[in-house]
Design a protein around this motif. Structure first.
Motif, PDB file in Angstrom:
ATOM      1  N   PRO A  93      32.855  56.286  -8.964  1.00 55.96           N
ATOM      2  CA  PRO A  93      32.154  55.545 -10.017  1.00 55.96           C
ATOM      3  C   PRO A  93      30.862  54.942  -9.471  1.00 55.96           C
ATOM      4  CG  PRO A  93      34.470  54.880  -9.848  1.00 55.96           C
ATOM      5  CD  PRO A  93      34.195  55.785  -8.706  1.00 55.96           C
ATOM      6  N   ALA A  94      29.778  55.076 -10.238  1.00 58.56           N
ATOM      7  CA  ALA A  94      28.440  54.712  -9.760  1.00 58.56           C
ATOM      8  C   ALA A  94      28.354  53.313  -9.162  1.00 58.56           C
ATOM      9  CB  ALA A  94      27.452  54.853 -10.896  1.00 58.56           C
ATOM     10  N   LEU A  95      29.028  52.362  -9.758  1.00 57.07           N
ATOM     11  CA  LEU A  95      28.826  50.980  -9.322  1.00 57.07           C
ATOM     12  C   LEU A  95      29.564  50.654  -8.028  1.00 57.07           C
ATOM     13  CD1 LEU A  95      28.824  49.215 -12.778  1.00 57.07           C
ATOM     14  CD2 LEU A  95      26.929  50.047 -11.418  1.00 57.07           C
ATOM     15  N   ASP A  96      30.397  51.573  -7.533  1.00 58.17           N
ATOM     16  CA  ASP A  96      31.126  51.332  -6.279  1.00 58.17           C
ATOM     17  C   ASP A  96      30.299  51.659  -5.036  1.00 58.17           C
ATOM     18  OD1 ASP A  96      33.209  50.584  -7.761  1.00 58.17           O
ATOM     19  OD2 ASP A  96      34.593  52.156  -7.106  1.00 58.17           O
ATOM     20  N   LEU A  97      29.208  52.395  -5.190  1.00 56.19           N
ATOM     21  CA  LEU A  97      28.444  52.832  -4.015  1.00 56.19           C
ATOM     22  C   LEU A  97      27.751  51.645  -3.348  1.00 56.19           C
ATOM     23  CD1 LEU A  97      26.581  56.085  -5.064  1.00 56.19           C
ATOM     24  CD2 LEU A  97      28.642  55.864  -3.688  1.00 56.19           C
ATOM     25  N   ASP A  98      27.769  51.651  -2.012  1.00 55.58           N
ATOM     26  CA  ASP A  98      27.055  50.603  -1.293  1.00 55.58           C
ATOM     27  C   ASP A  98      26.145  51.256  -0.247  1.00 55.58           C
ATOM     28  OD1 ASP A  98      26.256  48.109  -0.725  1.00 55.58           O
ATOM     29  OD2 ASP A  98      28.146  47.411   0.128  1.00 55.58           O
ATOM     30  N   ALA A  99      25.076  50.566   0.128  1.00 60.36           N
ATOM     31  CA  ALA A  99      24.159  51.119   1.144  1.00 60.36           C
ATOM     32  C   ALA A  99      24.713  50.843   2.531  1.00 60.36           C
ATOM     33  CB  ALA A  99      22.792  50.464   0.997  1.00 60.36           C
ATOM     34  N   TYR A 100      24.405  51.729   3.492  1.00 54.42           N
ATOM     35  CA  TYR A 100      24.778  51.466   4.889  1.00 54.42           C
ATOM     36  C   TYR A 100      23.564  51.715   5.773  1.00 54.42           C
ATOM     37  CZ  TYR A 100      25.779  56.521   4.736  1.00 54.42           C
ATOM     38  OH  TYR A 100      25.702  57.880   4.538  1.00 54.42           O
ATOM     39  N   ILE A 148      23.169  64.166 -13.993  1.00 56.22           N
ATOM     40  CA  ILE A 148      23.797  63.573 -12.810  1.00 56.22           C
ATOM     41  C   ILE A 148      22.717  62.998 -11.899  1.00 56.22           C
ATOM     42  CG2 ILE A 148      23.917  65.770 -11.517  1.00 56.22           C
ATOM     43  CD1 ILE A 148      26.858  64.685 -10.816  1.00 56.22           C
ATOM     44  N   TYR A 149      23.063  61.924 -11.205  1.00 56.28           N
ATOM     45  CA  TYR A 149      22.104  61.267 -10.316  1.00 56.28           C
ATOM     46  C   TYR A 149      22.593  61.349  -8.874  1.00 56.28           C
ATOM     47  CZ  TYR A 149      20.076  59.376 -14.540  1.00 56.28           C
ATOM     48  OH  TYR A 149      19.469  59.264 -15.764  1.00 56.28           O
ATOM     49  N   ALA A 150      21.616  61.373  -7.928  1.00 62.59           N
ATOM     50  CA  ALA A 150      21.961  61.336  -6.506  1.00 62.59           C
ATOM     51  C   ALA A 150      21.004  60.368  -5.830  1.00 62.59           C
ATOM     52  CB  ALA A 150      21.810  62.723  -5.886  1.00 62.59           C
ATOM     53  N   VAL A 151      21.494  59.666  -4.815  1.00 64.63           N
ATOM     54  CA  VAL A 151      20.634  58.696  -4.134  1.00 64.63           C
ATOM     55  C   VAL A 151      21.039  58.583  -2.669  1.00 64.63           C
ATOM     56  CG1 VAL A 151      22.079  56.675  -4.729  1.00 64.63           C
ATOM     57  CG2 VAL A 151      19.639  56.373  -4.305  1.00 64.63           C
ATOM     58  N   THR A 152      20.055  58.302  -1.810  1.00 69.06           N
ATOM     59  CA  THR A 152      20.354  58.092  -0.388  1.00 69.06           C
ATOM     60  C   THR A 152      21.056  56.749  -0.220  1.00 69.06           C
ATOM     61  OG1 THR A 152      18.359  59.307   0.193  1.00 69.06           O
ATOM     62  CG2 THR A 152      19.346  57.945   1.915  1.00 69.06           C
ATOM     63  N   GLN A 153      22.226  56.809   0.440  1.00 71.05           N
ATOM     64  CA  GLN A 153      23.016  55.590   0.678  1.00 71.05           C
ATOM     65  C   GLN A 153      22.713  55.000   2.053  1.00 71.05           C
ATOM     66  OE1 GLN A 153      27.126  57.019  -0.177  1.00 71.05           O
ATOM     67  NE2 GLN A 153      27.572  54.837  -0.223  1.00 71.05           N
ATOM     68  N   GLY A 154      22.360  55.851   3.013  1.00 72.83           N
ATOM     69  CA  GLY A 154      22.077  55.414   4.369  1.00 72.83           C
ATOM     70  C   GLY A 154      22.062  56.615   5.273  1.00 72.83           C
ATOM     71  N   PRO A 155      21.769  56.493   6.552  1.00 71.58           N
ATOM     72  CA  PRO A 155      21.271  55.272   7.184  1.00 71.58           C
ATOM     73  C   PRO A 155      19.789  55.058   6.882  1.00 71.58           C
ATOM     74  CG  PRO A 155      21.487  57.052   8.792  1.00 71.58           C
ATOM     75  CD  PRO A 155      21.983  57.582   7.492  1.00 71.58           C
ATOM     76  N   GLY A 156      19.319  53.839   7.120  1.00 70.42           N
ATOM     77  CA  GLY A 156      17.916  53.521   6.855  1.00 70.42           C
ATOM     78  C   GLY A 156      17.727  52.017   6.861  1.00 70.42           C
ATOM     79  N   LEU A 157      16.578  51.579   6.364  1.00 64.53           N
ATOM     80  CA  LEU A 157      16.302  50.140   6.280  1.00 64.53           C
ATOM     81  C   LEU A 157      17.063  49.587   5.073  1.00 64.53           C
ATOM     82  CD1 LEU A 157      12.434  50.378   6.791  1.00 64.53           C
ATOM     83  CD2 LEU A 157      14.158  49.713   8.498  1.00 64.53           C
ATOM     84  N   GLY A 186      16.917  46.949   3.131  1.00 63.99           N
ATOM     85  CA  GLY A 186      16.158  46.493   1.955  1.00 63.99           C
ATOM     86  C   GLY A 186      15.590  47.674   1.183  1.00 63.99           C
ATOM     87  N   SER A 187      15.110  48.675   1.900  1.00 64.96           N
ATOM     88  CA  SER A 187      14.548  49.874   1.260  1.00 64.96           C
ATOM     89  C   SER A 187      15.636  50.665   0.549  1.00 64.96           C
ATOM     90  CB  SER A 187      13.876  50.767   2.315  1.00 64.96           C
ATOM     91  OG  SER A 187      12.736  50.131   2.824  1.00 64.96           O
ATOM     92  N   LEU A 188      16.765  50.864   1.234  1.00 66.75           N
ATOM     93  CA  LEU A 188      17.878  51.616   0.646  1.00 66.75           C
ATOM     94  C   LEU A 188      18.334  50.976  -0.662  1.00 66.75           C
ATOM     95  CD1 LEU A 188      19.986  52.168   3.886  1.00 66.75           C
ATOM     96  CD2 LEU A 188      19.073  54.007   2.464  1.00 66.75           C
ATOM     97  N   LEU A 189      18.409  49.642  -0.654  1.00 69.27           N
ATOM     98  CA  LEU A 189      18.939  48.946  -1.826  1.00 69.27           C
ATOM     99  C   LEU A 189      18.054  49.115  -3.063  1.00 69.27           C
ATOM    100  CD1 LEU A 189      20.398  45.710  -0.202  1.00 69.27           C
ATOM    101  CD2 LEU A 189      21.664  47.506  -1.398  1.00 69.27           C
ATOM    102  N   VAL A 190      16.756  49.304  -2.854  1.00 71.08           N
ATOM    103  CA  VAL A 190      15.865  49.512  -4.014  1.00 71.08           C
ATOM    104  C   VAL A 190      16.245  50.812  -4.726  1.00 71.08           C
ATOM    105  CG1 VAL A 190      13.490  49.874  -4.786  1.00 71.08           C
ATOM    106  CG2 VAL A 190      13.971  48.195  -2.989  1.00 71.08           C
ATOM    107  N   GLY A 191      16.328  51.904  -3.958  1.00 71.56           N
ATOM    108  CA  GLY A 191      16.665  53.207  -4.550  1.00 71.56           C
ATOM    109  C   GLY A 191      18.069  53.198  -5.132  1.00 71.56           C
ATOM    110  N   LEU A 192      18.995  52.606  -4.388  1.00 69.66           N
ATOM    111  CA  LEU A 192      20.391  52.603  -4.817  1.00 69.66           C
ATOM    112  C   LEU A 192      20.558  51.807  -6.118  1.00 69.66           C
ATOM    113  CD1 LEU A 192      23.226  53.553  -4.017  1.00 69.66           C
ATOM    114  CD2 LEU A 192      23.520  51.438  -2.749  1.00 69.66           C
ATOM    115  N   SER A 193      19.919  50.635  -6.177  1.00 73.51           N
ATOM    116  CA  SER A 193      20.055  49.809  -7.384  1.00 73.51           C
ATOM    117  C   SER A 193      19.414  50.505  -8.585  1.00 73.51           C
ATOM    118  CB  SER A 193      19.378  48.442  -7.185  1.00 73.51           C
ATOM    119  OG  SER A 193      19.822  47.868  -6.001  1.00 73.51           O
TER     120      SER A 193
END
Ligand code: KG4
Ligand code: ZN
Length: 347
Positions: free
Chosen positions: A323-330, A75-84, A86-93
């Motif tokens: 589902p993994a692909l539904d997550l978005d950064a905030y 299983i994977y976990a990732v920070t969605q937000g809050p934050g910068l 552009g930075s968030l999107l790197v980890g999320l992608s």
């Protein structure tokens, strides 16, 4: 079960592998301090580019330290937000790519809640209700947790975060970046009573913070006393300033505790590494007869173990997975998260 967590919300590229019993097998953090130091603060564009360069290596390193191959991550976990953003999107992608390729679930995690959860990685016995002070370069907030995973915001900064105020004064005096640890070191033997800082008072009864007034007062004292990096009273000035920030933080925590009657206290976030804050927090908590928990320094600053810890806790309580692909950064705090309802501040 093995979980891989990724954190890239600001200027640390971090990855961690945890077992489902909360054991941290690896906690790898690559700081970008050297890259941002010449600018006296984080440059968002540089931060996201650096995350792109480092993320692959940091994830590989965290797996190598843990001795777990990627194929054995469940299983994977990732920070969605809050934050910068552009930075968030790197980890999320990056996390989405892995979860999609290996057909594994991905849990999105709130960075501020993860900071609070870091205390539970070392102390699963913490009893509720809990009052938590999260104090970092981007956040200064008080949360009340009636029970596990229920994060109610009771106070937040209306302007600068405490760490931001420290960083800005250090930048103004050309002391270096990040300012918090540099000020701590210089202030160690300074006289904290040498300069007077009046603490801001909220006109309403809120438990919010404001640090812009203290920052303005600091700039006035610097101007009036011609304080510079080699001024004989620099250490006294920094000790007085650092101490005023600690007082502002603890005063609000004491008021919040008086209203909400917690059983335990948590101090977390990057500024929770500060020795003066740790010592005064401990002294106040002990005098109030409350149990208190401050994560070890490595878990105070941004890291991915705290992200994994919160993900495992969520996994225990909520079986449903997005589902993994539904997550978005905030980029900004989301006070409307299901568990986050504002507590009414009543005496
Ligand atoms: O939690 P963190 O790594 O990142 C954010 O989410 O902001 O916190 C970074 C902040 C910076 O403002 C830094 O100056 C401050 O934590 N900090 C400290 C100390 N170590 C880091 N502030 C005071 N004393 C320290 N020892
Ligand atoms: Zn943080």
């Amino acid at each position: 079960m093995n979980l891989l967590a990724i954190e890239t919300s600001c200027d640390e590229t971090a990855a961690s592998v945890l077992k489902d019993d909360f054991m941290v097998l690896s906690n790898v953090v690559l700081s970008q301090d050297e890259i941002h130091a010449p600018y006296g603060g984080v440059v968002p564009e540089l931060a996201s580019r650096q995350h792109l360069k480092s993320i692959d290596f940091i994830v590989r390193e965290s797996l190598a330290v843990a001795g777990i191959p990627l194929e054995e991550i469940d299983i994977y976990a990732v920070t969605q937000g809050p934050g910068l953003i552009g930075s968030l999107l790197v980890g999320l992608s990056f996390a989405k790519g892995l979860a999609y390729y290996f057909r594994k679930p991905l849990i999105g995690i709130d960075h501020v809640q993860a900071h609070i959860q870091s205390a539970f990685l070392e102390h699963q016995e913490i009893s509720f209700p809990v009052l938590a002070l999260i104090v970092s370069g981007g956040h200064t907030s008080i949360f009340f947790l009636k029970k596990k995973l229920r994060f109610d915001l009771v106070g937040r900064t209306r302007d600068d975060a405490a760490g931001e105020a420290l960083d800005k004064i250090a930048k103004f005096l050309e002391l270096g970046y990040p300012g918090g640890p540099i000020i701590q070191k210089l202030a160690e033997n300074g006289n904290m009573d040498r300069f007077d800082f009046a603490l801001p008072k909220m006109t309403d009864r809120s438990l919010d913070f404001s640090f812009s007034g203290l920052k303005t007062a600091a700039l006035r004292i610097i101007r009036e006393n011609k304080i510079s990096r080699d001024h004989p009273q620099l250490r006294d000035f920094l000790a007085s300033f650092e101490s005023s920030i600690v007082r502002a933080l603890l005063e609000n925590m004491a008021r919040a505790a008086g209203r909400l009657h917690p059983k335990s206290l948590i101090l977390c976030g990057g500024v929770a590494r500060n020795k003066r804050l740790r010592a005064r927090f401990a002294a106040w908590a002990a005098s109030a007869g409350l149990k208190f928990y401050i994560p070890s320094p490595k878990l105070c600053t941004d890291n991915a173990a705290m992200v994994g810890g919160l993900a495992l806790e969520k996994l225990r309580s909520e079986k449903k997975q997005v589902p993994a692909l539904d997550l978005d950064a905030y980029p900004r705090s989301r006070p409307s998260l299901p568990q986050e309802r504002s507590v009414k501040n009543r005496d």
